[in-house]
Enzyme design. Structure first.
Site, PDB file in Angstrom:
ATOM      1  N   GLU A  54     -13.816  36.096  23.579  1.00 44.73           N
ATOM      2  CA  GLU A  54     -14.606  35.082  22.866  1.00 44.73           C
ATOM      3  C   GLU A  54     -15.701  34.528  23.763  1.00 44.73           C
ATOM      4  O   GLU A  54     -16.797  34.218  23.304  1.00 44.73           O
ATOM      5  CB  GLU A  54     -13.693  33.948  22.362  1.00 44.73           C
ATOM      6  CG  GLU A  54     -14.397  32.962  21.420  1.00 44.73           C
ATOM      7  CD  GLU A  54     -15.307  31.974  22.115  1.00 44.73           C
ATOM      8  OE1 GLU A  54     -16.377  31.655  21.591  1.00 44.73           O
ATOM      9  OE2 GLU A  54     -14.968  31.523  23.231  1.00 44.73           O
ATOM     10  N   ASP A  83      -8.867  35.143  25.716  1.00 38.35           N
ATOM     11  CA  ASP A  83      -9.510  35.456  27.003  1.00 38.35           C
ATOM     12  C   ASP A  83      -9.689  34.197  27.854  1.00 38.35           C
ATOM     13  O   ASP A  83      -9.602  33.083  27.362  1.00 38.35           O
ATOM     14  CB  ASP A  83     -10.867  36.121  26.774  1.00 38.35           C
ATOM     15  CG  ASP A  83     -11.825  35.261  25.965  1.00 38.35           C
ATOM     16  OD1 ASP A  83     -11.366  34.591  25.009  1.00 38.35           O
ATOM     17  OD2 ASP A  83     -13.029  35.232  26.280  1.00 38.35           O
TER      18      ASP A  83
HETATM   19 ZN   LIG Z   1     -14.885  28.327  26.152  1.00 37.31          ZN
HETATM   20 ZN   LIG Z   2     -12.825  28.317  23.791  1.00 31.06          ZN
END
Ligand SMILES: [Zn+2]
Ligand SMILES: [Zn+2]
Length: 387
Positions: free
Chosen positions: A133, A76
């Site tokens: 994440e 991401d």
């Molecule tokens: Zn990051």
């Molecule tokens: Zn990262």
């Protein structure tokens, strides 16, 4: 360095730059997910989609061993307007790969191709391409969707690039390597009134200020001196006029810890202090406490194993043990709560003062792609060695 795979590098660099051009925010990595899944299918992997919405798990079996290993790359991006000026700059305005997850994904895709071509392991490899994440805990969502039930892994591994560390340096840490990250919103509810008649009001600003000061004692007085934690009040908002006592004051906290017991104690003390201080000022509090990512705790034997592997792979002069954890957080922490494994850093510095991660001028250092790719190949082939 034992292996280089230089003939694969043009494709890996091209993949990294293509991914850089199509950055997507957590849980909406649709183009990224399609790209990754299509590549892996053509390499001969069994590709599972839909775990964690956009997550992709690619499985390759070889030989007869029942052993298995999982490697995770996050894919991401961040809500940042890119300022790198690179020719492969983001084509999605306001979204940018400013944490190098494009590089993590390109290295794991590169390793995927090389592993499939060489078929030089005995067992099962699961390559976990993870969404979100940075924000929504994509790791946790993939696990809730059955990640480790459907794809059992004897051990799991993940790395993060670090532009503040010397190029090619591997950094390991047994035990806690990154902190938990929790958030708390405290709303102080008083009774508004005229600024010249404070005796008729219950001032939420004074009570809020007192709560903030009292919170400073949690780390210094309640937590063991050899334990680490952070409480930062990053926002404190109330009122608009000098002669008006407002009704409410609101503060927002980030709370970090490296240990679950410390984490629990922080929450207990923050609630108690906010409520008790408020009561003493005749106001009340509404507390919205949200648990985010847990501390990232590396397992000893997997950390020892990867450190040894890196020593052989890169030489002892390129391997360090981190003296301290980082108080940032990482959702691989959830995976490490369920499976043994380790999370480590790979240094990617280009110059003395590269832009840091999450900076609009940050750009993943492509020169590290051969190292990261070859290390994943080495790890899988060694961990699933037929010897
Ligand atoms: Zn990051
Ligand atoms: Zn990262």
């Amino acid at each position: 360095m034992t292996i280089q795979f230089s003939n694969h590098m043009p494709e890996i660099v091209a993949n990294r730059r293509y991914l850089h051009q199509i950055p997507e925010i957590g849980l909406s990595e649709f183009k990224t997910s399609d790209f990754v899944a299509e590549q892996l299918s053509t390499m001969g992997y069994e590709v599972a989609r839909g775990l964690g919405k956009t997550g992709v798990v690619a499985t390759l079996r070889n030989g007869t061993s029942r052993r298995s290993v999982g490697i995770r790359a996050d894919f991401d991006a961040l809500p940042i307007l890119e300022e790198t000026g690179a020719e492969y700059t983001s084509t999605h305005p306001g979204v940018m790969h400013a944490c190098g997850h494009d590089g993590h994904t390109a290295m794991l895709l590169g390793a995927a191709r090389i592993l499939a071509e060489r078929k030089s392991f005995d067992g099962t490899v699961h390559l976990i391409f993870q969404p979100a994440e940075e924000n929504f805990g994509g790791a946790r969502i993939m696990m809730d969707d059955g990640l480790f039930n459907k794809f059992p892994c004897d051990a799991i591994f993940a790395l993060h690039n670090d532009p503040s560390m010397p190029f090619g340096q591997f950094a390991f840490r047994e035990g806690p390597i990154m902190a938990s990250a929790d958030e708390c919103k405290i709303t102080v509810v008083g009774r508004g009134g005229h600024g010249a008649e404070p005796q008729e009001a219950a001032d939420p600003i004074v009570a809020g200020a007192s709560i903030i000061m009292a919170l400073q004692t949690v780390i210094s007085r309640n937590i063991h001196p050899l334990q680490s934690a952070v409480i930062t009040v990053g926002a404190f908002n109330s009122g608009i006029a000098s002669n008006v006592i407002p009704e409410r004051a609101e503060m927002k906290l980030t709370i970090r810890a490296l240990d679950d017991n410390v984490r629990d104690e922080l929450e207990r003390r923050i609630r108690l202090i906010a409520e008790a201080q408020a009561a003493s000022y005749g106001v009340s509090v509404e507390i919205d406490y949200e648990r985010g990512y847990p501390p990232t705790i590396n397992h000893k034997s997997e950390t020892d194993y990867v450190r040894q592997l890196a020593m052989r792979f890169a030489g002892g002069e390129h391997v360090v043990d981190m003296p301290q954890p980082i108080m940032g957080s990482e959702d691989f922490a959830f995976m490490l709560q369920e499976r043994p494994g380790t999370y480590f850093f790979l240094g990617t510095a280009k110059t003395e003062n590269d832009p840091p991660l999450h900076h609009p001028k940050f750009d993943f250092n492509d020169d590290i792609l051969p190292t990261g790719t070859a290390f994943w190949v080495e790890l899988v082939e060694d961990y699933l060695s037929s010897k």
